[in-house]
Scaffold this motif. Structure first.
Motif, short mmCIF file in Angstrom:
data_model
loop_
_atom_site.label_atom_id
_atom_site.label_comp_id
_atom_site.label_asym_id
_atom_site.label_seq_id
_atom_site.Cartn_x
_atom_site.Cartn_y
_atom_site.Cartn_z
N HIS A 2 0.32 6.18 5.87
CA HIS A 2 0.93 5.46 4.75
C HIS A 2 0.51 6.12 3.45
CE1 HIS A 2 2.27 2.22 2.13
NE2 HIS A 2 1.03 2.09 1.66
N ASP A 32 -0.37 6.35 -0.29
CA ASP A 32 -0.90 5.37 -1.24
C ASP A 32 -0.08 5.42 -2.53
OD1 ASP A 32 -2.33 3.71 -2.88
OD2 ASP A 32 -4.29 4.49 -2.27
N SER A 46 6.57 -4.65 -0.78
CA SER A 46 5.20 -5.12 -1.04
C SER A 46 4.16 -4.02 -0.82
CB SER A 46 4.88 -6.31 -0.13
OG SER A 46 4.97 -5.94 1.24
N GLU A 47 4.57 -2.95 -0.09
CA GLU A 47 3.64 -1.85 0.17
C GLU A 47 4.08 -0.56 -0.52
OE1 GLU A 47 3.22 -1.47 4.38
OE2 GLU A 47 2.56 -3.54 4.66
N ASP A 58 11.09 -4.62 5.97
CA ASP A 58 9.81 -5.32 5.85
C ASP A 58 9.10 -5.39 7.20
OD1 ASP A 58 10.15 -5.77 3.17
OD2 ASP A 58 11.17 -7.69 3.46
N SER A 73 5.61 3.76 5.75
CA SER A 73 4.55 3.72 6.75
C SER A 73 5.09 4.17 8.09
CB SER A 73 3.99 2.30 6.87
OG SER A 73 3.43 1.87 5.64
#
Length: 513
Positions: free
Chosen positions: A326, A328, A372-373, A436, A485
């Motif tokens: 994932h 950042d 959200s990520e 999601d 991700s």
């Protein structure tokens, strides 16, 4: 010849020419068309014969048997009309008298007597065009003033028809058309396609590499038998990002028939290099910059505030956490100024020999990209694979409701272009997924047939065309709008099912099987 005598001879000639012009419509127009100028006569020889016959008939009517001693030849008429003034033309006394008689004078002395005012008055010289006037002779003569008041003016006799103007216009148009045609013909000849014989000795290759990545590369070209090269360019396979899907390629330029070029490649991947001569691509090669064995590399790039940006490359250890690869999002610019132009993309790539060819590939992965990520945008998850011949496929998945942005490209076949796309020939509405949540995505290629599965359900199946022969897969990557991700990746042979690469990102090094 005295200058004074020459002036009288010019006057004699001008009156002679004017008489021809005045009587043209009656005597010669039927045979020689409407008068424009003496230089444009279609058949000068025939006209001179007709004019000579008219002069002989005129003299015979006035002089009866004595007319023979004043006759002259057709050659004299030709020189008197077409050459006099531009060069010296001898005019004997009997010839002067013959022309004076034709003009209605009793003899040469009568002509001099009736035109003696030419010494004291303005000389009006009527001419049809410059070549038939006094002007050519004036260019070569030094005129001496005969008295203190004499001077010369020129009066143009305008044609009686507008055809002269039309002919001039047609001539100008024809000249312009010929010039344009010549320009394009010369351009085509210089830039025409190169023949097989010219291209057979062309060399274009990477001759030296230093390092893994960044990798310094030395590229050489030799045009061989090509000698009509106006400009030589090498497209280096890298460029500057302008917007989503738009990159300005970096190109070197040279005027040499053979040269070497240095380039540094900072990221693993396949770089497509092109040799361009006279704006024509004559040779292409693909150069592979490999990853470290079984190690994924991750970076991000995009456009923010109308400027492109890119992060430095990292090893797998930087972005693998809890068995998930994932990126950042803190390493990306945290603001988007213009949603239509600015964007942020994360790239995760593995570049190595994977032991399976393009036409027998199964590419599977488990992915998600929630906002959200760090996920963003509609068209925001893509699987990409490429072989050594630069055959590649790209399968883009979108959020539900954004499937107008979904796309599928395999080889030369484009099933849906990125927006703005041309038409909707292929229904990719099932390429919309809930990002999601984790989604199992699978692309299978068998020969020239491609199939796409989402969560084990087939959503697409069609045939495609490759530009080059299928070769070994050497690059797989994931592209996300935002961070993205990946939970696991698996590469296998679509015919035998043999797994050639697999990772679940649970270890620092991903083992190739």
């Amino acid at each position: 010849m005295l200058l004074k005598d020459r002036v009288y001879l010019y006057e004699l000639r001008e009156q002679f020419l004017q008489k021809i012009v005045d009587e043209w419509e009656v005597k010669w127009q039927d045979d020689f068309d409407e008068f424009v100028s003496f230089d444009t006569l279609k058949s000068k020889n025939a006209f001179l014969e007709s004019l000579l016959a008219d002069i002989e008939e005129n003299l015979h009517q006035h002089l009866n048997g004595e007319s023979k001693k004043y006759l002259f030849s057709k050659d004299f008429l030709r020189r008197f009309i077409f050459e006099y003034g531009g060069r010296e033309v001898r005019i004997q006394t009997h010839s002067r008298t013959g022309i004076a008689l034709y003009l209605g004078y009793e003899n040469w002395r009568d002509f001099l007597e009736k035109n003696k005012d030419i010494d004291n008055q303005t000389v009006n010289i009527n001419y049809v065009n410059v070549n038939e006037s006094l002007l050519p002779a004036l260019r070569k003569s030094h005129l001496l003033s005969l008295n203190n008041e004499s001077y010369t003016v020129f009066q143009e006799v305008k044609p009686k028809s507008k055809k002269n103007l039309l002919r001039v216009l047609y001539g100008i148009i024809a000249l312009v058309l010929v010039s344009i045609s010549s320009y394009f013909l010369i351009g085509w000849w210089i830039n025409r396609p190169f023949s097989v014989d010219e291209l057979k000795d062309v060399q274009f290759k990477v001759i030296k590499t230093v390092g893994q990545y960044p990798q310094a590369v030395r590229i050489a070209y030799d045009l061989g038998k090509i000698r009509r090269a106006r400009n030589v360019e090498v497209e280096l396979g890298v460029g500057r990002i302008v917007s989503v899907g738009s990159i300005i390629s970096y190109i070197t330029q040279s005027n040499k028939l053979r040269d070497t070029i240095s380039q540094t490649y900072f990221y693993p991947g396949i770089y497509h290099l092109k040799l361009i001569v006279n704006n024509r691509v004559i040779k292409e090669i693909s150069h592979v910059v490999y990853s470290y064995p079984n190690q994924w590399t991750s970076w991000a790039h995009g456009v923010a505030y109308e400027k492109n940006w890119i992060t430095s490359i990292s090893s797998v250890n930087n972005y693998i956490k809890n068995g998930v690869l994932h990126f950042d999002p803190v390493h990306m610019p945290n603001e988007i100024k213009d949603n239509d132009k600015d964007f942020r993309q994360a790239i995760h790539a593995l570049t190595q020999n994977l032991g399976v060819t393009f036409d027998s590939l199964t590419f599977e992965a488990r992915m998600k990209n929630p906002e959200s990520e760090g996920g963003e945008g509609c068209h925001n998850m893509e699987l990409v694979a490429a072989d050594k011949n630069f055959n590649h496929f790209g399968t883009g998945f979108t959020m539900i409701g954004c499937t107008d942005y979904a796309r599928m490209v395999v080889g030369e076949s484009i099933f849906r272009r990125p927006t703005p796309h041309q038409g909707k020939n292929y229904d990719l509405h099932e390429f919309g997924v809930n990002q999601d949540e984790w989604n199992n995505l699978k692309v299978t290629i068998s020969g020239n047939l491609v199939e796409v599965f989402i969560n084990k359900r087939q959503v697409f199946k069609n045939r495609f065309v490759l530009k080059e022969k299928a070769a070994e897969i050497v690059d797989i990557r994931f592209i996300f709008n935002g961070a993205g991700s990946i939970d696991w990746v698996k590469i296998s042979n679509s015919y035998t099912g043999k797994i050639v690469y697999q990772t679940n990102f649970d270890e620092d090094e991903n083992l190739r099987k």
